[in-house]
Design a protein around this motif. Structure first.
Motif, mmCIF file in Angstrom:
data_model
loop_
_atom_site.group_PDB
_atom_site.id
_atom_site.type_symbol
_atom_site.label_atom_id
_atom_site.label_comp_id
_atom_site.label_asym_id
_atom_site.label_seq_id
_atom_site.Cartn_x
_atom_site.Cartn_y
_atom_site.Cartn_z
ATOM 1 N N LEU A 1 106.430 28.204 -65.929
ATOM 2 C CA LEU A 1 106.941 27.022 -65.253
ATOM 3 C C LEU A 1 105.857 26.383 -64.394
ATOM 4 O O LEU A 1 105.736 25.149 -64.331
ATOM 5 C CB LEU A 1 108.154 27.391 -64.392
ATOM 6 C CG LEU A 1 109.356 27.976 -65.139
ATOM 7 C CD1 LEU A 1 110.447 28.368 -64.160
ATOM 8 C CD2 LEU A 1 109.891 26.983 -66.164
ATOM 9 N N GLU A 2 105.072 27.214 -63.739
ATOM 10 C CA GLU A 2 103.996 26.712 -62.892
ATOM 11 C C GLU A 2 102.906 26.024 -63.717
ATOM 12 O O GLU A 2 102.293 25.048 -63.272
ATOM 13 C CB GLU A 2 103.401 27.870 -62.083
ATOM 14 C CG GLU A 2 102.263 27.499 -61.143
ATOM 15 C CD GLU A 2 102.694 26.612 -59.986
ATOM 16 O OE1 GLU A 2 101.806 26.131 -59.265
ATOM 17 O OE2 GLU A 2 103.912 26.393 -59.810
ATOM 18 N N PHE B 1 103.292 24.276 -66.516
ATOM 19 C CA PHE B 1 103.724 22.983 -67.043
ATOM 20 C C PHE B 1 104.073 21.978 -65.950
ATOM 21 O O PHE B 1 103.979 20.772 -66.171
ATOM 22 C CB PHE B 1 104.918 23.178 -67.981
ATOM 23 C CG PHE B 1 104.544 23.811 -69.294
ATOM 24 C CD1 PHE B 1 103.907 23.077 -70.274
ATOM 25 C CD2 PHE B 1 104.814 25.145 -69.527
ATOM 26 C CE1 PHE B 1 103.557 23.658 -71.484
ATOM 27 C CE2 PHE B 1 104.464 25.735 -70.740
ATOM 28 C CZ PHE B 1 103.832 24.985 -71.719
ATOM 29 N N ASP B 2 104.496 22.440 -64.801
ATOM 30 C CA ASP B 2 104.870 21.530 -63.707
ATOM 31 C C ASP B 2 104.540 22.228 -62.396
ATOM 32 O O ASP B 2 105.396 22.860 -61.774
ATOM 33 C CB ASP B 2 106.361 21.202 -63.793
ATOM 34 C CG ASP B 2 106.770 20.141 -62.779
ATOM 35 O OD1 ASP B 2 105.894 19.604 -62.079
ATOM 36 O OD2 ASP B 2 107.986 19.853 -62.688
ATOM 37 N N MET C 1 112.040 25.913 -59.013
ATOM 38 C CA MET C 1 111.273 25.551 -60.205
ATOM 39 C C MET C 1 112.200 25.312 -61.394
ATOM 40 O O MET C 1 111.973 24.413 -62.209
ATOM 41 C CB MET C 1 110.257 26.649 -60.510
ATOM 42 C CG MET C 1 109.249 26.849 -59.392
ATOM 43 S SD MET C 1 108.219 28.322 -59.591
ATOM 44 C CE MET C 1 107.021 27.710 -60.770
ATOM 45 N N ALA D 1 114.163 21.961 -60.997
ATOM 46 C CA ALA D 1 113.370 20.767 -61.272
ATOM 47 C C ALA D 1 113.434 20.356 -62.736
ATOM 48 O O ALA D 1 113.099 19.215 -63.078
ATOM 49 C CB ALA D 1 111.912 21.012 -60.863
ATOM 50 N N ARG D 2 113.851 21.274 -63.591
ATOM 51 C CA ARG D 2 113.906 21.001 -65.030
ATOM 52 C C ARG D 2 115.337 20.946 -65.542
ATOM 53 O O ARG D 2 115.568 21.012 -66.743
ATOM 54 C CB ARG D 2 113.118 22.091 -65.780
ATOM 55 C CG ARG D 2 111.643 22.069 -65.415
ATOM 56 C CD ARG D 2 110.966 23.396 -65.728
ATOM 57 N NE ARG D 2 109.551 23.354 -65.393
ATOM 58 C CZ ARG D 2 109.056 23.525 -64.172
ATOM 59 N NH1 ARG D 2 109.870 23.754 -63.165
ATOM 60 N NH2 ARG D 2 107.766 23.459 -63.951
ATOM 61 N N ARG E 1 114.528 16.965 -58.808
ATOM 62 C CA ARG E 1 114.830 16.324 -60.082
ATOM 63 C C ARG E 1 114.053 15.020 -60.284
ATOM 64 O O ARG E 1 113.772 14.652 -61.431
ATOM 65 C CB ARG E 1 116.330 16.078 -60.190
ATOM 66 C CG ARG E 1 117.131 17.387 -60.320
ATOM 67 C CD ARG E 1 118.623 17.147 -60.200
ATOM 68 N NE ARG E 1 119.170 16.439 -61.333
ATOM 69 C CZ ARG E 1 119.613 17.016 -62.451
ATOM 70 N NH1 ARG E 1 119.558 18.342 -62.579
ATOM 71 N NH2 ARG E 1 120.122 16.302 -63.433
ATOM 72 N N GLY F 1 111.016 14.568 -58.938
ATOM 73 C CA GLY F 1 109.595 14.900 -58.896
ATOM 74 C C GLY F 1 108.910 14.701 -57.569
ATOM 75 O O GLY F 1 107.699 14.939 -57.442
ATOM 76 N N ARG G 1 107.473 18.936 -54.509
ATOM 77 C CA ARG G 1 106.671 19.937 -55.209
ATOM 78 C C ARG G 1 105.942 20.862 -54.231
ATOM 79 O O ARG G 1 105.148 21.693 -54.650
ATOM 80 C CB ARG G 1 105.659 19.259 -56.139
ATOM 81 C CG ARG G 1 106.286 18.617 -57.384
ATOM 82 C CD ARG G 1 106.997 19.644 -58.229
ATOM 83 N NE ARG G 1 107.593 19.097 -59.439
ATOM 84 C CZ ARG G 1 108.827 18.630 -59.530
ATOM 85 N NH1 ARG G 1 109.617 18.638 -58.452
ATOM 86 N NH2 ARG G 1 109.292 18.171 -60.665
#
Length: 324
Positions: free
Chosen positions: A33-34, A36-37, A95, A98-99, A219, A221, A224
């Motif tokens: 996850l880290e 990719f985002d 994390m 967020a997706r 959601r 962005g 972070r």
């Protein structure tokens, strides 16, 4: 030749290998996850939990290696692992959130109605009984003190197997719930019904409104940077509060002192009852959390007997012995 077995255990009180393995799995799940985002963490917010966990590790090692005391060692290790898992699990939950995809609030409401449960009706009833509302509100706010008290009580009573079952069940349930929350994200009842505090003046929900700012930022962005001491419980379905209440109730039932046992179980049950009100959870959230808790307790009965390392002598014999 005797082979090492991952669930063979020579310690009737269990051991902590399974807990460390679950912590490692939580950290491992964060890596893709880290990549990719990416998220970042406030260094200042890491100092206290990491420092305290290090101190607990030193104390635990002392009472394991230099002045062996199984009770103190189990209590200290339980606190250490749960502190680290809480930090890692909270980060992983952000994390995952967020997706998240489309919200499932409407479906969760339909599930409640399908089994004859009316969240708004329950809220109006609790609001009409302010003493009961205050009682369950106070219980809901004691979840962390319940965990600490439970570790100390089971440790001092010598119920070390039960202590380890509780801690590892809490981690299994937490990890399961975090992953499911990404598949079934929801905003919670207060947001779905567009309620505010004035709608139920006798209620003072502890966590009903706190999570939406972070949920929105995750959601869209804009959030972070994770600050551990400011993170909220953003998971609605399944309810981790509900799962922990069931696990803690089981744990308190293993205490050997009757007044402590019944007091602890009562507070844990009041916490479970409070979860739809003070946590803004659908009944479906709580039911799912309770089911996950029951399964996690069953699994933890085995994971406390898990060995993920070999003793040096046995490791050498396993390598040197001819294959059979």
């Amino acid at each position: 030749m005797e082979q090492a077995h991952p669930i063979r255990n020579r310690h009737p009180d269990g051991q902590d290998d399974g807990g460390w393995l679950l912590l490692g799995l939580t950290l491992l799940l964060m890596l893709p996850l880290e990549l990719f985002d990416p998220f970042s963490w406030s260094i200042h917010s890491l100092i206290k939990p990491c420092g305290f966990a290090l101190l607990l590790g030193v104390i635990g090692r002392f009472y394991t290696r230099h002045r062996p005391d199984p009770k103190i060692s189990a209590m200290v290790t339980g606190l250490q692992v749960m502190m680290l898992f809480s930090a890692a699990g909270a980060s992983l939950s952000y994390m995952v959130a967020a997706r998240g995809g489309a919200m499932w609030d409407r479906q969760l409401t339909l599930w409640d109605h399908a089994v004859g449960l009316d969240w708004l009706g329950w809220m109006h009833w609790v609001n009409a009984h302010p003493l009961f509302a205050l009682t369950i509100n106070l219980a809901y706010r004691t979840l962390i003190p319940q965990m600490i008290a439970l570790i100390l009580i089971l440790g001092l009573c010598g119920r070390l197997a039960a202590l380890r079952i509780v801690m590892q069940a809490a981690m299994i349930a937490g990890l399961t719930i975090i992953l499911l929350s990404g598949l079934l994200p929801s905003a919670g009842t207060y947001s779905y019904y567009a309620l505010n505090a004035a709608d139920f003046p006798n209620l003072h929900p502890a966590a009903a409104f706190l999570h939406m700012a972070d949920m929105t930022g995750l959601r869209d962005g804009t959030l972070r940077l994770l600050t551990l001491d400011r993170m909220e419980g953003i998971i609605t379905f399944p309810s981790y509060h509900g799962a922990l209440a069931v696990i803690f109730c089981w744990g308190f039932s293993r205490a050997s002192i009757a007044p402590v046992r019944y007091a602890g179980m009562t507070i844990a049950l009041l916490t479970l009852i409070a979860t739809p009100v003070d946590g803004g959870h659908y009944f479906s959230d709580v039911i799912a959390g309770a089911l996950i808790a029951a399964i996690s307790l069953a699994v933890a009965h085995r994971t406390i007997h898990m060995t993920v390392r070999l003793r040096p002598a046995r490791a050498a014999s396993a390598v040197l012995a001819p294959a059979t």
